[in-house]
Design a protein around this motif. Structure first.
Motif, PDB file in Angstrom:
ATOM      1  N   ARG A  27       0.639  16.725   1.540  1.00 31.80           N
ATOM      2  CA  ARG A  27      -0.260  17.650   0.846  1.00 31.80           C
ATOM      3  C   ARG A  27      -0.742  17.047  -0.472  1.00 31.80           C
ATOM      4  O   ARG A  27      -1.918  17.168  -0.827  1.00 31.80           O
ATOM      5  N   ALA A  28       0.160  16.413  -1.205  1.00 32.30           N
ATOM      6  CA  ALA A  28      -0.198  15.781  -2.478  1.00 32.30           C
ATOM      7  C   ALA A  28      -1.215  14.665  -2.255  1.00 32.30           C
ATOM      8  O   ALA A  28      -2.158  14.509  -3.050  1.00 32.30           O
ATOM      9  N   LEU A  29      -1.052  13.905  -1.167  1.00 37.41           N
ATOM     10  CA  LEU A  29      -1.981  12.825  -0.859  1.00 37.41           C
ATOM     11  C   LEU A  29      -3.355  13.379  -0.511  1.00 37.41           C
ATOM     12  O   LEU A  29      -4.383  12.830  -0.961  1.00 37.41           O
ATOM     13  N   ARG A  30      -3.387  14.468   0.253  1.00 35.34           N
ATOM     14  CA  ARG A  30      -4.673  15.087   0.599  1.00 35.34           C
ATOM     15  C   ARG A  30      -5.372  15.616  -0.646  1.00 35.34           C
ATOM     16  O   ARG A  30      -6.592  15.485  -0.788  1.00 35.34           O
ATOM     17  N   ARG A  31      -4.589  16.225  -1.556  1.00 41.69           N
ATOM     18  CA  ARG A  31      -5.183  16.731  -2.803  1.00 41.69           C
ATOM     19  C   ARG A  31      -5.756  15.591  -3.644  1.00 41.69           C
ATOM     20  O   ARG A  31      -6.834  15.704  -4.212  1.00 41.69           O
ATOM     21  N   LEU A  32      -5.027  14.492  -3.718  1.00 41.92           N
ATOM     22  CA  LEU A  32      -5.478  13.347  -4.509  1.00 41.92           C
ATOM     23  C   LEU A  32      -6.749  12.741  -3.919  1.00 41.92           C
ATOM     24  O   LEU A  32      -7.704  12.437  -4.655  1.00 41.92           O
ATOM     25  N   VAL A  33      -6.775  12.588  -2.595  1.00 45.43           N
ATOM     26  CA  VAL A  33      -7.963  12.054  -1.933  1.00 45.43           C
ATOM     27  C   VAL A  33      -9.142  13.006  -2.111  1.00 45.43           C
ATOM     28  O   VAL A  33     -10.275  12.579  -2.382  1.00 45.43           O
ATOM     29  N   GLY A  34      -8.880  14.315  -1.988  1.00 42.11           N
ATOM     30  CA  GLY A  34      -9.941  15.310  -2.172  1.00 42.11           C
ATOM     31  C   GLY A  34     -10.526  15.270  -3.573  1.00 42.11           C
ATOM     32  O   GLY A  34     -11.756  15.340  -3.749  1.00 42.11           O
ATOM     33  N   ARG A  35      -9.654  15.160  -4.583  1.00 43.25           N
ATOM     34  CA  ARG A  35     -10.137  15.093  -5.964  1.00 43.25           C
ATOM     35  C   ARG A  35     -10.936  13.813  -6.212  1.00 43.25           C
ATOM     36  O   ARG A  35     -11.946  13.819  -6.920  1.00 43.25           O
ATOM     37  N   THR A  36     -10.504  12.711  -5.590  1.00 45.30           N
ATOM     38  CA  THR A  36     -11.208  11.441  -5.756  1.00 45.30           C
ATOM     39  C   THR A  36     -12.603  11.506  -5.155  1.00 45.30           C
ATOM     40  O   THR A  36     -13.580  11.063  -5.758  1.00 45.30           O
ATOM     41  N   LEU A  79       0.822  -1.210   0.000  1.00 46.22           N
ATOM     42  CA  LEU A  79       0.000   0.000   0.000  1.00 46.22           C
ATOM     43  C   LEU A  79       0.858   1.263   0.000  1.00 46.22           C
ATOM     44  O   LEU A  79       0.614   2.188  -0.794  1.00 46.22           O
ATOM     45  N   SER A  80       1.874   1.312   0.854  1.00 46.77           N
ATOM     46  CA  SER A  80       2.692   2.526   0.974  1.00 46.77           C
ATOM     47  C   SER A  80       3.533   2.761  -0.282  1.00 46.77           C
ATOM     48  O   SER A  80       3.603   3.880  -0.791  1.00 46.77           O
ATOM     49  N   ASN A  81       4.162   1.708  -0.796  1.00 43.22           N
ATOM     50  CA  ASN A  81       4.963   1.870  -2.016  1.00 43.22           C
ATOM     51  C   ASN A  81       4.087   2.168  -3.227  1.00 43.22           C
ATOM     52  O   ASN A  81       4.458   2.980  -4.082  1.00 43.22           O
ATOM     53  N   GLY A  82       2.934   1.525  -3.292  1.00 38.90           N
ATOM     54  CA  GLY A  82       2.000   1.815  -4.382  1.00 38.90           C
ATOM     55  C   GLY A  82       1.514   3.254  -4.346  1.00 38.90           C
ATOM     56  O   GLY A  82       1.347   3.900  -5.391  1.00 38.90           O
ATOM     57  N   THR A  83       1.303   3.780  -3.122  1.00 36.47           N
ATOM     58  CA  THR A  83       0.874   5.174  -2.965  1.00 36.47           C
ATOM     59  C   THR A  83       1.935   6.146  -3.482  1.00 36.47           C
ATOM     60  O   THR A  83       1.617   7.128  -4.159  1.00 36.47           O
ATOM     61  N   ILE A  84       3.202   5.871  -3.155  1.00 36.50           N
ATOM     62  CA  ILE A  84       4.294   6.729  -3.617  1.00 36.50           C
ATOM     63  C   ILE A  84       4.376   6.745  -5.134  1.00 36.50           C
ATOM     64  O   ILE A  84       4.520   7.804  -5.767  1.00 36.50           O
ATOM     65  N   ILE A  85       4.263   5.587  -5.748  1.00 38.80           N
ATOM     66  CA  ILE A  85       4.317   5.500  -7.214  1.00 38.80           C
ATOM     67  C   ILE A  85       3.155   6.263  -7.830  1.00 38.80           C
ATOM     68  O   ILE A  85       3.332   7.034  -8.789  1.00 38.80           O
ATOM     69  N   LEU A  86       1.958   6.081  -7.282  1.00 39.93           N
ATOM     70  CA  LEU A  86       0.760   6.751  -7.803  1.00 39.93           C
ATOM     71  C   LEU A  86       0.880   8.268  -7.671  1.00 39.93           C
ATOM     72  O   LEU A  86       0.592   9.014  -8.630  1.00 39.93           O
ATOM     73  N   LEU A  87       1.306   8.749  -6.514  1.00 38.72           N
ATOM     74  CA  LEU A  87       1.459  10.186  -6.299  1.00 38.72           C
ATOM     75  C   LEU A  87       2.522  10.778  -7.228  1.00 38.72           C
ATOM     76  O   LEU A  87       2.346  11.879  -7.765  1.00 38.72           O
ATOM     77  N   SER A  88       3.620  10.058  -7.413  1.00 44.42           N
ATOM     78  CA  SER A  88       4.706  10.550  -8.270  1.00 44.42           C
ATOM     79  C   SER A  88       4.261  10.691  -9.725  1.00 44.42           C
ATOM     80  O   SER A  88       4.772  11.543 -10.452  1.00 44.42           O
ATOM     81  N   ILE A  89       3.301   9.874 -10.127  1.00 45.66           N
ATOM     82  CA  ILE A  89       2.799   9.934 -11.501  1.00 45.66           C
ATOM     83  C   ILE A  89       1.729  11.010 -11.656  1.00 45.66           C
ATOM     84  O   ILE A  89       1.744  11.791 -12.616  1.00 45.66           O
ATOM     85  N   LEU A  90       0.806  11.083 -10.683  1.00 46.83           N
ATOM     86  CA  LEU A  90      -0.378  11.935 -10.829  1.00 46.83           C
ATOM     87  C   LEU A  90      -0.180  13.370 -10.357  1.00 46.83           C
ATOM     88  O   LEU A  90      -0.890  14.266 -10.815  1.00 46.83           O
ATOM     89  N   GLU A  91       0.754  13.612  -9.451  1.00 52.02           N
ATOM     90  CA  GLU A  91       0.925  14.951  -8.886  1.00 52.02           C
ATOM     91  C   GLU A  91       2.049  15.721  -9.590  1.00 52.02           C
ATOM     92  O   GLU A  91       3.225  15.359  -9.464  1.00 52.02           O
ATOM     93  N   PRO A  92       1.724  16.789 -10.316  1.00 45.42           N
ATOM     94  CA  PRO A  92       2.760  17.576 -11.014  1.00 45.42           C
ATOM     95  C   PRO A  92       3.815  18.157 -10.074  1.00 45.42           C
ATOM     96  O   PRO A  92       4.976  18.311 -10.461  1.00 45.42           O
ATOM     97  N   HIS A  93       3.407  18.474  -8.823  1.00 49.96           N
ATOM     98  CA  HIS A  93       4.353  19.050  -7.864  1.00 49.96           C
ATOM     99  C   HIS A  93       5.472  18.061  -7.493  1.00 49.96           C
ATOM    100  O   HIS A  93       6.518  18.469  -6.982  1.00 49.96           O
ATOM    101  N   LEU A  94       5.235  16.790  -7.729  1.00 57.51           N
ATOM    102  CA  LEU A  94       6.221  15.773  -7.376  1.00 57.51           C
ATOM    103  C   LEU A  94       7.027  15.307  -8.585  1.00 57.51           C
ATOM    104  O   LEU A  94       7.758  14.318  -8.499  1.00 57.51           O
ATOM    105  N   HIS A  95       6.891  16.018  -9.695  1.00 57.77           N
ATOM    106  CA  HIS A  95       7.677  15.673 -10.885  1.00 57.77           C
ATOM    107  C   HIS A  95       9.063  16.318 -10.785  1.00 57.77           C
ATOM    108  O   HIS A  95       9.422  17.217 -11.547  1.00 57.77           O
ATOM    109  N   THR A  96       9.827  15.843  -9.820  1.00 58.36           N
ATOM    110  CA  THR A  96      11.177  16.351  -9.573  1.00 58.36           C
ATOM    111  C   THR A  96      12.143  15.165  -9.559  1.00 58.36           C
ATOM    112  O   THR A  96      11.712  14.005  -9.413  1.00 58.36           O
TER     113      THR A  96
END
Length: 315
Positions: free
Chosen positions: A300-309, A41-58
């Motif tokens: 913050r990215a996780l909260r935004r993703l959950v909020g959008r969902t 769950l935790s590793n899958g969350t990191i991968i998902l956030l890194s793909i979907l959140e533009p702020h994490l495209h670093t």
């Protein structure tokens, strides 16, 4: 191992984590299952956030998403088979399954060694060369560094797997472990394996000692730079981040060094299994918790993703 020695050879018998102590199997089954699900769950969350959140495209999160993907593959390579063996009467793994497991585990271990040193260099560039960070860590360099890690890790795995599995088996098929691993597989051979052990030691130095030395040098420069920060709060925050990262490095390299840079006679088989269990199960869970999920940007990215969902489901 050569199957030609036994025409009826059907596979290997995995004796499990602690053979001879069946009373521990139910407890271990529950613990391992919980840790595996949390790690997935935790590793899958990191991968998902890194793909979907533009702020994490670093660069940092690009490397972290690769680390999470690698950890996800490592646990999935070993844990399901271990859980099946705990609850099933048939504890065998096919020859091809053993070769695949050995190849993937070896490859991913090599990838992580190099990837952690790449991540240390990334942090060095961010802390010690902040004004030139994006120029140094440009996208092409990041892709090349990650590609080098994956190609080197699995290139070595091809050679190690071929050398290990080509040794004569002479009818032995009981693996005193919970997955197929090089030191344990060498013990099944009925021929002298001193050359193989020396070759594994040399390769281990390259994949363990060299990256670890580069990581320590990088963090030495980082520590020197942090000590120059005038703000005590910023200095404490930087030391906290560096300390947690170094903790992951020490745990990961410490477990592998104890497995591969010591002669087999220097530790018990139960200790070897415990170390391997920690490396394949606990470390993949610690990586996302220490590197990312404690990070405010990720929260913050996780909260935004959950909020959008939630908003998309309500509309």
């Amino acid at each position: 191992m050569e199957r030609a020695n036994d025409s009826t050879f059907s596979g290997f018998v995995l004796l499990g984590c602690f053979s001879g102590r069946p009373q521990l199997e139910t407890v271990l089954f529950v613990i391992i299952l919980i840790i595996y699900l949390l790690s997935f769950l935790s590793n899958g969350t990191i991968i998902l956030l890194s793909i979907l959140e533009p702020h994490l495209h670093t660069p940092m999160y690009f490397f972290l998403s690769n680390l999470s993907f690698m950890d996800l593959c490592l646990t999935t390579c070993t844990v399901p088979q271990t859980l099946v063996n705990f609850k099933g009467k048939d504890k065998t793994i096919t020859y091809d399954g053993c070769v695949t497991q050995l190849f993937i585990a070896l490859g991913l271990g090599g990838v992580e060694c190099i990837l952690l040193s790449v991540m240390a260099y990334d942090r060095y560039a961010a802390v010690c060369r902040p004004l030139h960070y994006m120029v140094i860590m440009h996208s092409q360099l990041c892709l090349k560094l990650v590609a080098t890690a994956w190609l080197t890790g699995f290139g070595n795995s091809v050679v190690q797997t071929a050398l290990t599995m080509s040794l004569p088996l002479c009818g032995k098929n009981q693996v005193d472990h919970f997955f197929c691993e090089v030191p344990v597989m060498l013990k099944l051979s009925c021929t002298n394996t001193s050359i193989n052990e020396a070759e594994i030691f040399a390769v281990s130095v390259f994949f363990l000692v060299v990256p670890l030395s580069l990581i320590l040098v990088s963090y030495g420069h980082i520590t020197h730079a942090v000590l120059k920060i005038k703000s005590a709060q910023r200095r404490q925050k930087a030391f906290g981040t560096c300390g947690s990262h170094l903790l992951v490095v020490i745990i990961f390299f410490g477990t592998l060094i104890s497995m591969y840079l010591q002669p087999p006679s220097s530790y018990s088989q139960d200790m070897n299994k415990s170390i391997a269990l920690f490396y394949t199960l606990v470390t993949p869970l610690l990586n996302p918790l220490i590197y990312t999920l404690r990070n405010k940007g990720v929260k913050r990215a996780l909260r935004r993703l959950v909020g959008r969902t939630i908003a998309s489901r309500e509309s």
